[in-house]
Write a protein that holds these residues in place. Structure first.
Motif, mmCIF file in Angstrom:
data_model
loop_
_atom_site.group_PDB
_atom_site.id
_atom_site.type_symbol
_atom_site.label_atom_id
_atom_site.label_comp_id
_atom_site.label_asym_id
_atom_site.label_seq_id
_atom_site.Cartn_x
_atom_site.Cartn_y
_atom_site.Cartn_z
ATOM 1 N N SER A 144 0.822 -1.214 0.000
ATOM 2 C CA SER A 144 0.000 0.000 0.000
ATOM 3 C C SER A 144 0.859 1.269 0.000
ATOM 4 N N TYR A 145 2.122 1.179 0.441
ATOM 5 C CA TYR A 145 2.966 2.378 0.483
ATOM 6 C C TYR A 145 3.719 2.636 -0.810
ATOM 7 N N GLY A 146 3.734 1.688 -1.751
ATOM 8 C CA GLY A 146 4.453 1.925 -3.000
ATOM 9 C C GLY A 146 4.969 0.640 -3.608
ATOM 10 N N LEU B 280 8.872 5.799 2.346
ATOM 11 C CA LEU B 280 7.455 5.459 2.183
ATOM 12 C C LEU B 280 6.954 4.463 3.230
ATOM 13 N N TYR B 281 7.829 3.575 3.679
ATOM 14 C CA TYR B 281 7.439 2.625 4.739
ATOM 15 C C TYR B 281 7.587 3.304 6.104
ATOM 16 N N SER B 282 8.682 4.056 6.251
ATOM 17 C CA SER B 282 8.950 4.823 7.474
ATOM 18 C C SER B 282 9.735 6.055 7.027
ATOM 19 N N ALA C 164 -1.642 -4.582 6.026
ATOM 20 C CA ALA C 164 -2.185 -3.351 5.438
ATOM 21 C C ALA C 164 -1.208 -2.186 5.475
ATOM 22 N N ASN C 165 -0.090 -2.320 6.167
ATOM 23 C CA ASN C 165 0.872 -1.215 6.286
ATOM 24 C C ASN C 165 0.195 0.119 6.622
ATOM 25 N N GLY C 166 -0.773 0.055 7.527
ATOM 26 C CA GLY C 166 -1.380 1.299 8.036
ATOM 27 C C GLY C 166 -2.316 2.003 7.075
ATOM 28 N N ILE D 127 -4.436 -9.761 11.137
ATOM 29 C CA ILE D 127 -4.330 -8.625 10.220
ATOM 30 C C ILE D 127 -3.242 -7.724 10.788
ATOM 31 N N GLU D 128 -2.274 -7.435 9.955
ATOM 32 C CA GLU D 128 -1.094 -6.693 10.399
ATOM 33 C C GLU D 128 -1.245 -5.205 10.102
ATOM 34 N N GLN D 129 -0.955 -4.404 11.104
ATOM 35 C CA GLN D 129 -0.913 -2.939 11.022
ATOM 36 C C GLN D 129 -2.034 -2.364 10.158
ATOM 37 N N GLY E 274 9.795 -10.205 11.156
ATOM 38 C CA GLY E 274 9.432 -9.551 9.899
ATOM 39 C C GLY E 274 10.599 -9.541 8.931
ATOM 40 N N GLY E 275 10.312 -9.141 7.704
ATOM 41 C CA GLY E 275 11.365 -9.059 6.690
ATOM 42 C C GLY E 275 11.279 -7.738 5.965
ATOM 43 N N MET E 276 12.389 -7.272 5.413
ATOM 44 C CA MET E 276 12.396 -6.039 4.636
ATOM 45 C C MET E 276 13.193 -6.238 3.362
ATOM 46 N N LEU E 277 12.901 -7.333 2.685
ATOM 47 C CA LEU E 277 13.576 -7.631 1.416
ATOM 48 C C LEU E 277 15.084 -7.463 1.562
ATOM 49 N N GLU E 278 15.625 -8.074 2.619
ATOM 50 C CA GLU E 278 17.049 -7.971 2.871
ATOM 51 C C GLU E 278 17.848 -8.808 1.863
ATOM 52 N N THR E 279 19.126 -8.519 1.774
ATOM 53 C CA THR E 279 20.050 -9.423 1.083
ATOM 54 C C THR E 279 20.308 -10.592 2.039
ATOM 55 N N GLY F 109 21.432 -9.523 5.763
ATOM 56 C CA GLY F 109 20.408 -9.196 6.757
ATOM 57 C C GLY F 109 19.496 -10.376 7.044
ATOM 58 N N ARG F 110 19.249 -11.169 6.007
ATOM 59 C CA ARG F 110 18.321 -12.287 6.187
ATOM 60 C C ARG F 110 18.934 -13.353 7.091
ATOM 61 N N ALA F 111 20.252 -13.590 6.946
ATOM 62 C CA ALA F 111 20.936 -14.580 7.789
ATOM 63 C C ALA F 111 20.806 -14.153 9.257
ATOM 64 N N GLY G 182 7.874 -16.544 10.222
ATOM 65 C CA GLY G 182 8.226 -15.160 9.888
ATOM 66 C C GLY G 182 8.317 -14.932 8.391
ATOM 67 N N ASP G 183 8.532 -13.648 8.014
ATOM 68 C CA ASP G 183 8.811 -13.290 6.616
ATOM 69 C C ASP G 183 10.288 -13.540 6.374
ATOM 70 N N VAL G 184 10.661 -14.800 6.342
ATOM 71 C CA VAL G 184 12.082 -15.145 6.213
ATOM 72 C C VAL G 184 12.344 -15.982 4.961
ATOM 73 N N SER G 185 11.552 -15.722 3.910
ATOM 74 C CA SER G 185 11.779 -16.474 2.667
ATOM 75 C C SER G 185 13.218 -16.229 2.204
ATOM 76 N N PRO G 186 13.834 -17.202 1.520
ATOM 77 C CA PRO G 186 15.210 -17.003 1.053
ATOM 78 C C PRO G 186 15.257 -15.841 0.050
HETATM 79 O O1 NPG Z 1 10.091 -11.124 2.696
HETATM 80 O O2 NPG Z 1 11.241 -9.413 3.287
HETATM 81 C C1 NPG Z 1 10.211 -9.941 2.871
HETATM 82 C C2 NPG Z 1 9.039 -9.048 2.593
HETATM 83 C C3 NPG Z 1 8.173 -8.950 3.786
HETATM 84 O O3 NPG Z 1 6.208 -7.740 3.283
HETATM 85 C C4 NPG Z 1 7.335 -7.716 3.700
HETATM 86 N N1 NPG Z 1 7.930 -6.618 4.092
HETATM 87 O O4 NPG Z 1 5.713 -4.106 5.128
HETATM 88 O O5 NPG Z 1 6.608 -5.746 6.182
HETATM 89 C C5 NPG Z 1 6.507 -5.037 5.182
HETATM 90 C C6 NPG Z 1 7.347 -5.329 3.962
HETATM 91 C C7 NPG Z 1 8.472 -4.381 3.691
HETATM 92 C C8 NPG Z 1 9.385 -4.689 2.705
HETATM 93 C C9 NPG Z 1 8.618 -3.235 4.401
HETATM 94 C C10 NPG Z 1 10.442 -3.856 2.432
HETATM 95 C C11 NPG Z 1 9.668 -2.394 4.110
HETATM 96 C C12 NPG Z 1 10.584 -2.723 3.155
#
Ligand code: NPG
Length: 378
Positions: A24-26, A56-58, A191-193, A214-216, A291-296, A299-301, A316-320
Protein backbone atom coordinates in the motif's frame (compact mmCIF):
# COMPACT_ATOMS: atom_id res chain seq x y z
CA UNK A 1 37.01 -6.07 25.85
CA UNK A 2 35.78 -3.46 23.40
CA UNK A 3 36.68 -3.26 19.75
CA UNK A 4 38.63 -0.36 18.36
CA UNK A 5 36.92 0.54 15.10
CA UNK A 6 39.53 2.00 12.76
CA UNK A 7 37.30 2.78 9.80
CA UNK A 8 33.81 2.16 8.49
CA UNK A 9 32.98 1.48 4.87
CA UNK A 10 29.59 2.70 3.64
CA UNK A 11 28.69 0.82 0.48
CA UNK A 12 25.59 1.45 -1.58
CA UNK A 13 24.30 -1.50 -3.60
CA UNK A 14 21.40 -1.84 -6.02
CA UNK A 15 20.06 -5.36 -6.54
CA UNK A 16 17.43 -6.06 -9.19
CA UNK A 17 14.25 -7.67 -7.85
CA UNK A 18 12.89 -10.68 -9.72
CA UNK A 19 9.52 -8.93 -9.89
CA UNK A 20 8.17 -5.62 -8.58
CA UNK A 21 7.04 -5.74 -4.94
CA UNK A 22 3.81 -3.78 -4.44
CA UNK A 23 2.38 -2.75 -1.07
CA UNK A 24 0.00 0.00 0.00
CA UNK A 25 2.97 2.38 0.48
CA UNK A 26 4.45 1.93 -3.00
CA UNK A 27 6.22 -0.39 -5.43
CA UNK A 28 9.87 -1.47 -5.36
CA UNK A 29 11.52 -2.66 -8.57
CA UNK A 30 15.10 -2.86 -7.29
CA UNK A 31 16.45 -3.20 -3.78
CA UNK A 32 18.77 -0.30 -3.11
CA UNK A 33 20.52 -0.98 0.13
CA UNK A 34 23.38 0.20 2.28
CA UNK A 35 26.03 -2.15 3.59
CA UNK A 36 28.21 -1.19 6.54
CA UNK A 37 31.60 -2.76 7.12
CA UNK A 38 33.40 -1.96 10.33
CA UNK A 39 37.14 -2.46 10.12
CA UNK A 40 38.96 -3.29 13.35
CA UNK A 41 42.39 -4.63 14.23
CA UNK A 42 40.59 -7.87 15.20
CA UNK A 43 38.74 -8.28 11.90
CA UNK A 44 35.75 -6.88 10.03
CA UNK A 45 32.03 -6.98 10.71
CA UNK A 46 29.11 -6.44 8.34
CA UNK A 47 25.74 -4.79 8.76
CA UNK A 48 22.87 -4.07 6.39
CA UNK A 49 20.64 -1.02 6.57
CA UNK A 50 17.08 -1.97 5.62
CA UNK A 51 15.84 1.54 4.76
CA UNK A 52 14.15 1.71 1.36
CA UNK A 53 15.15 4.09 -1.43
CA UNK A 54 12.25 6.39 -0.56
CA UNK A 55 10.74 7.28 2.85
CA UNK A 56 7.45 5.46 2.18
CA UNK A 57 7.44 2.62 4.74
CA UNK A 58 8.95 4.82 7.47
CA UNK A 59 10.72 8.21 7.50
CA UNK A 60 14.11 6.63 6.79
CA UNK A 61 15.55 6.15 3.30
CA UNK A 62 18.89 4.93 1.97
CA UNK A 63 20.53 8.26 1.15
CA UNK A 64 19.29 9.80 4.40
CA UNK A 65 20.59 6.83 6.41
CA UNK A 66 23.96 7.10 4.68
CA UNK A 67 24.21 10.78 5.63
CA UNK A 68 23.07 10.16 9.22
CA UNK A 69 25.61 7.39 9.70
CA UNK A 70 28.47 9.39 8.19
CA UNK A 71 27.70 12.76 9.76
CA UNK A 72 26.05 11.93 13.08
CA UNK A 73 26.51 8.29 14.15
CA UNK A 74 30.15 7.63 13.27
CA UNK A 75 31.47 10.71 15.11
CA UNK A 76 29.73 9.36 18.24
CA UNK A 77 31.12 5.90 17.63
CA UNK A 78 34.64 7.38 17.44
CA UNK A 79 34.08 9.37 20.65
CA UNK A 80 33.04 6.21 22.48
CA UNK A 81 36.52 4.70 21.99
CA UNK A 82 36.82 0.91 22.32
CA UNK A 83 33.24 -0.29 21.98
CA UNK A 84 31.16 -3.41 22.58
CA UNK A 85 28.01 -4.17 20.58
CA UNK A 86 25.97 -3.52 23.72
CA UNK A 87 27.56 -0.07 23.96
CA UNK A 88 26.60 1.03 20.46
CA UNK A 89 22.96 1.98 21.14
CA UNK A 90 23.85 4.05 24.24
CA UNK A 91 26.68 5.76 22.31
CA UNK A 92 24.24 6.72 19.52
CA UNK A 93 21.25 7.50 21.73
CA UNK A 94 21.64 11.28 21.59
CA UNK A 95 20.66 11.12 17.92
CA UNK A 96 16.86 10.97 17.76
CA UNK A 97 15.17 8.37 15.62
CA UNK A 98 16.95 6.74 12.67
CA UNK A 99 16.58 3.20 14.03
CA UNK A 100 17.49 1.54 10.73
CA UNK A 101 20.74 3.48 10.48
CA UNK A 102 21.59 2.70 14.11
CA UNK A 103 20.68 -0.95 13.70
CA UNK A 104 23.07 -1.33 10.75
CA UNK A 105 25.98 0.13 12.74
CA UNK A 106 25.22 -2.05 15.77
CA UNK A 107 24.87 -5.14 13.57
CA UNK A 108 28.31 -4.59 12.03
CA UNK A 109 29.94 -4.15 15.47
CA UNK A 110 28.06 -7.20 16.77
CA UNK A 111 29.23 -9.26 13.80
CA UNK A 112 32.86 -8.20 14.34
CA UNK A 113 32.62 -8.91 18.07
CA UNK A 114 31.12 -12.37 17.56
CA UNK A 115 33.56 -13.23 14.77
CA UNK A 116 36.36 -12.40 17.18
CA UNK A 117 34.98 -14.68 19.87
CA UNK A 118 33.96 -17.42 17.38
CA UNK A 119 30.34 -17.29 18.53
CA UNK A 120 27.25 -17.30 16.31
CA UNK A 121 24.65 -14.54 16.45
CA UNK A 122 21.98 -17.19 17.02
CA UNK A 123 23.63 -18.56 20.15
CA UNK A 124 24.45 -15.03 21.37
CA UNK A 125 20.80 -13.96 21.09
CA UNK A 126 19.51 -17.11 22.80
CA UNK A 127 18.25 -19.21 19.90
CA UNK A 128 16.95 -22.62 20.91
CA UNK A 129 16.52 -24.29 17.52
CA UNK A 130 18.40 -24.84 14.31
CA UNK A 131 15.48 -24.68 11.86
CA UNK A 132 12.86 -21.98 11.48
CA UNK A 133 9.60 -22.23 9.53
CA UNK A 134 9.31 -19.76 6.66
CA UNK A 135 6.35 -17.67 5.65
CA UNK A 136 6.28 -15.61 2.50
CA UNK A 137 4.92 -12.14 1.78
CA UNK A 138 3.16 -11.75 -1.56
CA UNK A 139 2.96 -8.26 -3.07
CA UNK A 140 -0.31 -6.86 -4.39
CA UNK A 141 -1.22 -8.12 -7.85
CA UNK A 142 -4.29 -8.77 -10.00
CA UNK A 143 -6.14 -11.80 -8.59
CA UNK A 144 -5.18 -14.27 -11.36
CA UNK A 145 -1.51 -13.38 -10.95
CA UNK A 146 -1.79 -13.53 -7.15
CA UNK A 147 -3.27 -17.04 -7.29
CA UNK A 148 -0.41 -18.22 -9.52
CA UNK A 149 2.12 -16.74 -7.11
CA UNK A 150 0.45 -18.34 -4.07
CA UNK A 151 0.24 -21.70 -5.89
CA UNK A 152 3.99 -21.55 -6.48
CA UNK A 153 4.66 -20.80 -2.81
CA UNK A 154 2.32 -23.54 -1.58
CA UNK A 155 4.07 -26.02 -3.90
CA UNK A 156 7.46 -24.82 -2.64
CA UNK A 157 6.35 -25.74 0.89
CA UNK A 158 6.06 -22.36 2.60
CA UNK A 159 4.40 -22.67 6.00
CA UNK A 160 2.21 -19.59 5.67
CA UNK A 161 1.29 -16.91 3.19
CA UNK A 162 0.86 -13.18 3.80
CA UNK A 163 -1.07 -11.01 1.38
CA UNK A 164 -0.56 -7.27 1.13
CA UNK A 165 -3.90 -5.49 1.31
CA UNK A 166 -5.30 -1.96 1.19
CA UNK A 167 -8.71 -0.31 0.84
CA UNK A 168 -10.37 -1.71 -2.28
CA UNK A 169 -7.98 -4.66 -2.47
CA UNK A 170 -8.73 -6.80 0.56
CA UNK A 171 -11.77 -9.08 0.61
CA UNK A 172 -11.47 -10.05 -3.05
CA UNK A 173 -7.90 -11.39 -2.94
CA UNK A 174 -8.49 -13.05 0.46
CA UNK A 175 -11.65 -14.79 -0.76
CA UNK A 176 -9.96 -15.90 -3.99
CA UNK A 177 -7.00 -17.40 -2.11
CA UNK A 178 -9.24 -19.16 0.45
CA UNK A 179 -11.53 -20.56 -2.25
CA UNK A 180 -8.61 -21.92 -4.23
CA UNK A 181 -6.38 -23.20 -1.38
CA UNK A 182 -8.86 -24.02 1.36
CA UNK A 183 -8.85 -23.33 5.06
CA UNK A 184 -5.74 -25.33 5.92
CA UNK A 185 -3.46 -22.71 4.41
CA UNK A 186 -2.07 -20.46 7.15
CA UNK A 187 -3.03 -17.07 5.75
CA UNK A 188 -2.59 -13.53 7.05
CA UNK A 189 -2.82 -10.02 5.63
CA UNK A 190 -0.75 -6.84 5.96
CA UNK A 191 -2.19 -3.35 5.44
CA UNK A 192 0.87 -1.22 6.29
CA UNK A 193 -1.38 1.30 8.04
CA UNK A 194 -3.63 1.96 5.04
CA UNK A 195 -7.00 1.98 6.88
CA UNK A 196 -8.80 4.31 9.30
CA UNK A 197 -10.96 3.31 12.25
CA UNK A 198 -13.99 4.32 10.14
CA UNK A 199 -13.13 1.29 7.94
CA UNK A 200 -13.83 -1.08 10.86
CA UNK A 201 -16.90 -2.60 9.19
CA UNK A 202 -15.09 -3.49 5.99
CA UNK A 203 -12.19 -4.93 8.03
CA UNK A 204 -14.68 -6.98 10.07
CA UNK A 205 -15.73 -8.63 6.79
CA UNK A 206 -12.31 -10.31 6.83
CA UNK A 207 -13.36 -12.16 10.01
CA UNK A 208 -15.18 -14.76 7.90
CA UNK A 209 -11.99 -15.94 6.22
CA UNK A 210 -10.08 -17.49 9.11
CA UNK A 211 -7.02 -15.26 8.93
CA UNK A 212 -4.16 -15.78 11.39
CA UNK A 213 -3.98 -12.01 11.84
CA UNK A 214 -4.33 -8.63 10.22
CA UNK A 215 -1.09 -6.69 10.40
CA UNK A 216 -0.91 -2.94 11.02
CA UNK A 217 -4.38 -1.98 9.79
CA UNK A 218 -4.20 1.62 11.10
CA UNK A 219 -1.61 4.38 11.30
CA UNK A 220 1.48 3.66 13.35
CA UNK A 221 0.70 6.26 16.04
CA UNK A 222 -2.91 5.09 16.47
CA UNK A 223 -2.58 2.64 19.37
CA UNK A 224 -5.98 3.56 20.81
CA UNK A 225 -7.55 3.07 17.38
CA UNK A 226 -5.98 -0.40 17.19
CA UNK A 227 -7.28 -1.20 20.69
CA UNK A 228 -10.79 -0.14 19.63
CA UNK A 229 -10.54 -2.09 16.39
CA UNK A 230 -9.36 -5.16 18.32
CA UNK A 231 -12.64 -5.04 20.26
CA UNK A 232 -14.58 -4.99 17.00
CA UNK A 233 -12.75 -7.75 15.10
CA UNK A 234 -12.36 -11.45 15.77
CA UNK A 235 -9.20 -11.57 13.63
CA UNK A 236 -6.17 -10.91 15.88
CA UNK A 237 -4.36 -7.64 15.27
CA UNK A 238 -0.60 -7.72 14.75
CA UNK A 239 1.48 -4.55 14.96
CA UNK A 240 4.56 -3.79 12.86
CA UNK A 241 5.24 -0.07 12.24
CA UNK A 242 3.81 0.89 15.68
CA UNK A 243 6.36 -1.23 17.55
CA UNK A 244 9.42 0.99 17.60
CA UNK A 245 10.99 -0.31 20.83
CA UNK A 246 10.49 -2.76 23.70
CA UNK A 247 8.72 0.04 25.58
CA UNK A 248 6.36 0.68 22.66
CA UNK A 249 5.62 -3.06 22.56
CA UNK A 250 4.79 -3.10 26.27
CA UNK A 251 2.50 -0.07 25.84
CA UNK A 252 0.68 -1.53 22.82
CA UNK A 253 0.16 -4.85 24.59
CA UNK A 254 -1.06 -3.17 27.80
CA UNK A 255 -3.56 -1.08 25.81
CA UNK A 256 -4.90 -4.20 24.08
CA UNK A 257 -3.81 -2.82 20.71
CA UNK A 258 -2.35 -6.13 19.50
CA UNK A 259 -2.29 -9.85 20.19
CA UNK A 260 0.68 -10.46 17.90
CA UNK A 261 3.93 -8.55 17.28
CA UNK A 262 6.04 -8.44 14.13
CA UNK A 263 9.65 -7.93 15.23
CA UNK A 264 12.01 -6.25 12.77
CA UNK A 265 15.49 -5.35 14.04
CA UNK A 266 15.85 -2.34 11.74
CA UNK A 267 12.56 -0.84 12.90
CA UNK A 268 13.49 -1.04 16.60
CA UNK A 269 17.12 0.10 16.31
CA UNK A 270 18.96 -3.22 16.31
CA UNK A 271 19.09 -6.93 17.08
CA UNK A 272 19.68 -6.29 20.78
CA UNK A 273 16.52 -4.18 21.11
CA UNK A 274 14.70 -6.77 18.96
CA UNK A 275 15.74 -9.35 21.57
CA UNK A 276 14.20 -7.12 24.27
CA UNK A 277 10.96 -6.78 22.26
CA UNK A 278 10.93 -10.58 22.08
CA UNK A 279 11.33 -10.76 25.86
CA UNK A 280 8.40 -8.37 26.38
CA UNK A 281 6.25 -10.57 24.12
CA UNK A 282 7.23 -13.71 26.01
CA UNK A 283 6.54 -12.10 29.40
CA UNK A 284 3.13 -10.89 28.17
CA UNK A 285 2.17 -14.15 26.48
CA UNK A 286 1.90 -12.41 23.11
CA UNK A 287 2.90 -14.27 19.93
CA UNK A 288 5.80 -12.88 17.91
CA UNK A 289 7.30 -13.48 14.50
CA UNK A 290 10.25 -12.10 12.59
CA UNK A 291 9.43 -9.55 9.90
CA UNK A 292 11.36 -9.06 6.69
CA UNK A 293 12.40 -6.04 4.64
CA UNK A 294 13.58 -7.63 1.42
CA UNK A 295 17.05 -7.97 2.87
CA UNK A 296 20.05 -9.42 1.08
CA UNK A 297 21.40 -12.70 2.44
CA UNK A 298 23.41 -10.67 4.96
CA UNK A 299 20.41 -9.20 6.76
CA UNK A 300 18.32 -12.29 6.19
CA UNK A 301 20.94 -14.58 7.79
CA UNK A 302 20.88 -12.35 10.88
CA UNK A 303 17.06 -12.43 10.89
CA UNK A 304 17.16 -16.23 10.89
CA UNK A 305 19.27 -16.11 14.06
CA UNK A 306 16.66 -13.87 15.72
CA UNK A 307 13.75 -15.96 14.44
CA UNK A 308 15.22 -18.98 16.23
CA UNK A 309 14.50 -17.48 19.69
CA UNK A 310 11.83 -19.36 21.64
CA UNK A 311 9.22 -16.58 21.61
CA UNK A 312 9.03 -16.53 17.80
CA UNK A 313 6.07 -18.87 17.77
CA UNK A 314 4.72 -18.02 14.30
CA UNK A 315 6.39 -18.36 10.87
CA UNK A 316 8.23 -15.16 9.89
CA UNK A 317 8.81 -13.29 6.62
CA UNK A 318 12.08 -15.14 6.21
CA UNK A 319 11.78 -16.47 2.67
CA UNK A 320 15.21 -17.00 1.05
CA UNK A 321 16.38 -13.84 -0.79
CA UNK A 322 16.66 -15.99 -3.93
CA UNK A 323 12.88 -15.73 -4.08
CA UNK A 324 12.93 -11.96 -4.66
CA UNK A 325 16.49 -10.98 -5.62
CA UNK A 326 17.85 -11.84 -9.06
CA UNK A 327 21.25 -12.38 -7.38
CA UNK A 328 22.22 -12.44 -3.74
CA UNK A 329 25.33 -11.30 -1.84
CA UNK A 330 25.73 -14.59 0.06
CA UNK A 331 25.51 -18.25 -0.94
CA UNK A 332 21.83 -19.21 -1.17
CA UNK A 333 19.79 -19.71 1.99
CA UNK A 334 17.72 -22.74 1.14
CA UNK A 335 14.11 -23.61 1.86
CA UNK A 336 13.81 -27.25 2.89
CA UNK A 337 10.39 -28.66 3.75
CA UNK A 338 9.23 -25.14 4.53
CA UNK A 339 12.12 -24.38 6.88
CA UNK A 340 15.45 -22.60 6.77
CA UNK A 341 18.57 -23.60 8.62
CA UNK A 342 19.76 -21.06 11.15
CA UNK A 343 23.36 -20.08 10.31
CA UNK A 344 25.74 -21.46 12.92
CA UNK A 345 29.06 -19.92 11.85
CA UNK A 346 30.68 -17.10 13.87
CA UNK A 347 28.87 -13.75 13.76
CA UNK A 348 26.13 -13.47 11.16
CA UNK A 349 27.39 -16.85 10.08
CA UNK A 350 27.33 -16.65 6.29
CA UNK A 351 30.16 -15.83 3.89
CA UNK A 352 29.82 -12.63 1.83
CA UNK A 353 30.49 -12.96 -1.90
CA UNK A 354 32.92 -10.10 -2.45
CA UNK A 355 32.77 -10.31 -6.26
CA UNK A 356 28.96 -10.08 -6.31
CA UNK A 357 29.02 -7.24 -3.79
CA UNK A 358 31.50 -5.45 -6.05
CA UNK A 359 29.37 -5.99 -9.16
CA UNK A 360 26.26 -4.42 -7.60
CA UNK A 361 28.04 -1.59 -5.80
CA UNK A 362 26.85 1.91 -6.71
CA UNK A 363 28.96 3.90 -4.23
CA UNK A 364 31.69 3.30 -1.64
CA UNK A 365 32.92 5.64 1.02
CA UNK A 366 35.56 4.85 3.62
CA UNK A 367 35.24 6.91 6.80
CA UNK A 368 38.30 6.72 9.01
CA UNK A 369 38.36 7.23 12.75
CA UNK A 370 40.32 10.33 13.73
CA UNK A 371 43.91 9.65 14.80
CA UNK A 372 44.06 8.81 18.49
CA UNK A 373 46.70 10.62 20.50
CA UNK A 374 49.39 8.28 21.81
CA UNK A 375 48.71 7.65 25.47
CA UNK A 376 45.12 8.87 25.22
CA UNK A 377 43.85 5.34 25.77
CA UNK A 378 41.52 3.33 23.55
O1 NPG B 1 10.09 -11.12 2.70
O2 NPG B 1 11.24 -9.41 3.29
C1 NPG B 1 10.21 -9.94 2.87
C2 NPG B 1 9.04 -9.05 2.59
C3 NPG B 1 8.17 -8.95 3.79
O3 NPG B 1 6.21 -7.74 3.28
C4 NPG B 1 7.33 -7.72 3.70
N1 NPG B 1 7.93 -6.62 4.09
O4 NPG B 1 5.71 -4.11 5.13
O5 NPG B 1 6.61 -5.75 6.18
C5 NPG B 1 6.51 -5.04 5.18
C6 NPG B 1 7.35 -5.33 3.96
C7 NPG B 1 8.47 -4.38 3.69
C8 NPG B 1 9.39 -4.69 2.71
C9 NPG B 1 8.62 -3.24 4.40
C10 NPG B 1 10.44 -3.86 2.43
C11 NPG B 1 9.67 -2.39 4.11
C12 NPG B 1 10.58 -2.72 3.15
Amino acid sequence: MGLVVEAVELRGVALPLRRPFRASYGTETARRSLLIRVITADGDGWGECVALSEPLYSPEYVDGATAVIRDHLLPRLWSAGAITAGGVAPALAAVRGHPMAKSAVEMAVLDAELQRSGRSLASHLGADRTLVPAGVSVGMAPVAQLLDAVAGYVDAGYRRVKLKIGPGSDIEPVRAVRERFGNELLLQVDANGAYRLTDADSLAALDDWGLLMIEQPLAEDDLLGHAELARRLRTPICLDESITSARAAATAITLGACRVVNIKPGRVGGYLEAQRVHDVCVESGVAAWCGGMLETGIGRAANLALAALPGFTLPGDVSPPDDYLAEDLTPPLVLNEGCLTVPSGPGIGVPILADVVQRFTTSVELVRAPERRVGAGA
